[in-house]
Design an enzyme around this catalytic site. Structure first.
Site, mmCIF file in Angstrom:
data_model
loop_
_atom_site.group_PDB
_atom_site.id
_atom_site.type_symbol
_atom_site.label_atom_id
_atom_site.label_comp_id
_atom_site.label_asym_id
_atom_site.label_seq_id
_atom_site.Cartn_x
_atom_site.Cartn_y
_atom_site.Cartn_z
ATOM 1 N N HIS A 1 0.835 -1.212 0.000
ATOM 2 C CA HIS A 1 0.000 0.000 0.000
ATOM 3 C C HIS A 1 0.867 1.259 0.000
ATOM 4 C CE1 HIS A 1 -4.022 -1.856 0.353
ATOM 5 N NE2 HIS A 1 -3.337 -2.831 0.926
ATOM 6 N N ASP B 1 2.085 -4.049 -9.609
ATOM 7 C CA ASP B 1 1.944 -5.393 -10.163
ATOM 8 C C ASP B 1 2.360 -5.456 -11.636
ATOM 9 O OD1 ASP B 1 0.913 -5.724 -7.661
ATOM 10 O OD2 ASP B 1 -1.177 -5.829 -8.306
#
Ligand code: GLA
Length: 389
Positions: free
Chosen positions: A14, A158
């Protein structure tokens, strides 16, 4: 055929959408796209995109590339269709194509199966079209597909991992400047192993909690008068926040950014290959889990139990990875130092050393009446590439 890997993140959770640091590595597991140009049999000049997947056999999707727009395609096919849309939006003309997908990344396990799907599609479409698009641009195109076409508000980690990682390395990515560096990461050479524990509690990034955390971070930055949480100078900065929830969120982001830099320093100092380094990194992993559990509040019961059982059974450390609320735990475990020919790309070295950890986690799940977890040996692997055809 093109293959794009899933990822695990060693440190920095995060932090990407807060302009911070992340340190992911690519997995051996990935998504394969077998693709060919779609001939224009009717002579209509239409460019058709046909998508099918071994994991969704009853759902063959065919769309007209000229009519593509967010909302037109839903479900799994939104990810590859979104890539075609995002490529076109960036000015790259995509040919009509037929793409068949297969995957050995477990879906919903927090291992970035959707980013792998996007990146495999991106390589397939650009290669078929003879388009020369730099990897860094493909990263932003694949992320745009996910954010704007599939409607999932993720950061850039990602897609970067899937397209930029290198075997035997973790990828240090500065999500503010988008500069990246390869950091030597070869636990097997140091008699350590990486064990992924799929807790089988499925995570869905689109279900709102992820977006809520993002909004909280943006609100905290606004109240602190800084452009993003990257601009924090210390935990003391949080003192001026009256809201205790926001204070905890901010503390996680600040300390996790610090942990990324600590892990990078440890890996660089030992060229990624000393046992003491991995013991120390393990300690940081468990610390990060506590921060994700208590400050960022994105962990889930199966992950907490897996971490606790793994560490009690001799893991150097463990933590939940990815967005949270389901998915996987990464454990750093001692493996038999005798693991012959260890090193990036060799066999499942973690197997021998991780036995007690697997047994302990499996037993703890059984005690709780949960579905048995799935174990995967991880090895820092290469980024997306052509694999045949
Ligand atoms: C998901 C998102 C990433 C990142 C992680 C949490 O994997 O796709 O962008 O925000 O969660 O670190």
């Amino acid at each position: 055929m093109w293959l794009a890997p899933g990822r695990a993140n060693l440190m920095g959770e995060h932090t990407d959408y807060n302009d911070g640091f992340v340190l992911p590595f690519a997995l051996g597991q990935g998504v394969t796209a077998a693709a060919a140009r779609n001939p224009d049999r009717t002579g209509s000049g239409k460019r058709r995109l046909t998508l099918c997947s071994r994991q969704q056999p009853s759902d063959i999707v065919e769309v007209d590339l000229d009519g593509l727009a967010p909302g037109r395609v839903t479900g799994w096919a939104a990810y590859p269709a979104g890539v075609a849309w995002a490529l076109e939006a960036a000015g790259h003309r995509v040919p009509g194509a037929c793409i068949a997908i297969d995957s050995d990344v477990p879906a919903g396990a927090g291992l970035s199966s959707s980013a792998a799907l996007e990146c495999a599609t991106a390589l397939a479409l650009t290669s078929l079209g003879g388009l020369d698009v730099p990897r860094a641009e493909l990263v932003t195109i694949a992320r745009r597909a996910e954010n704007e076409f599939a409607g999932v508000p993720t950061g850039i980690m990602d897609q970067s991992a899937s397209l930029l990682c290198r075997a035997g390395h973790a990828l240090l990515l500065d999500c503010r400047s988008l500069e990246s560096a390869q950091v030597p990461f070869d636990p097997a050479a140091a008699g350590a192993g990486l064990l992924l524990i799929n807790t089988r509690a499925r995570h869905e990034l689109s279900d709102g909690e992820y977006g809520q955390r993002r909004a909280e971070c943006e609100e905290a930055a606004r109240r602190l008068g800084i452009p993003s949480l990257r601009f924090l100078t210390g935990v003391a900065d949080t003192d001026s926040l009256a809201d205790p929830v926001l204070r905890r969120r901010v503390r996680h982001v600040f300390t996790d950014n610090q942990r990324v830099l600590e892990v990078v320093a440890l890996l660089r100092a030992s060229s990624g290959a000393s046992a003491d380094t991995y013991r120390e990194i393990g300690r940081l992993l468990t610390q990060a889990h506590v921060s994700l559990r208590d400050d960022f509040e994105v962990s889930w019961p199966e992950a907490d139990v897996a971490v606790e059982a793994a560490v009690a059974a001799g893991a150097y450390g463990a933590r939940m990875i990815g967005g949270g609320f389901g998915g996987s735990v990464l454990a750093l475990v001692p493996a038999a130092a005798s693991a012959a020919g260890g090193g990036a790309g060799s066999g499942p070295v973690a197997d021998r050393g991780s036995g007690p950890v697997r047994d302990a986690v499996t037993a703890a799940f059984a005690r709780n009446g949960w579905t048995a977890p799935e174990f995967l040996d991880a090895m820092p692997a290469d980024s997306a590439r052509q694999v045949g055809g």
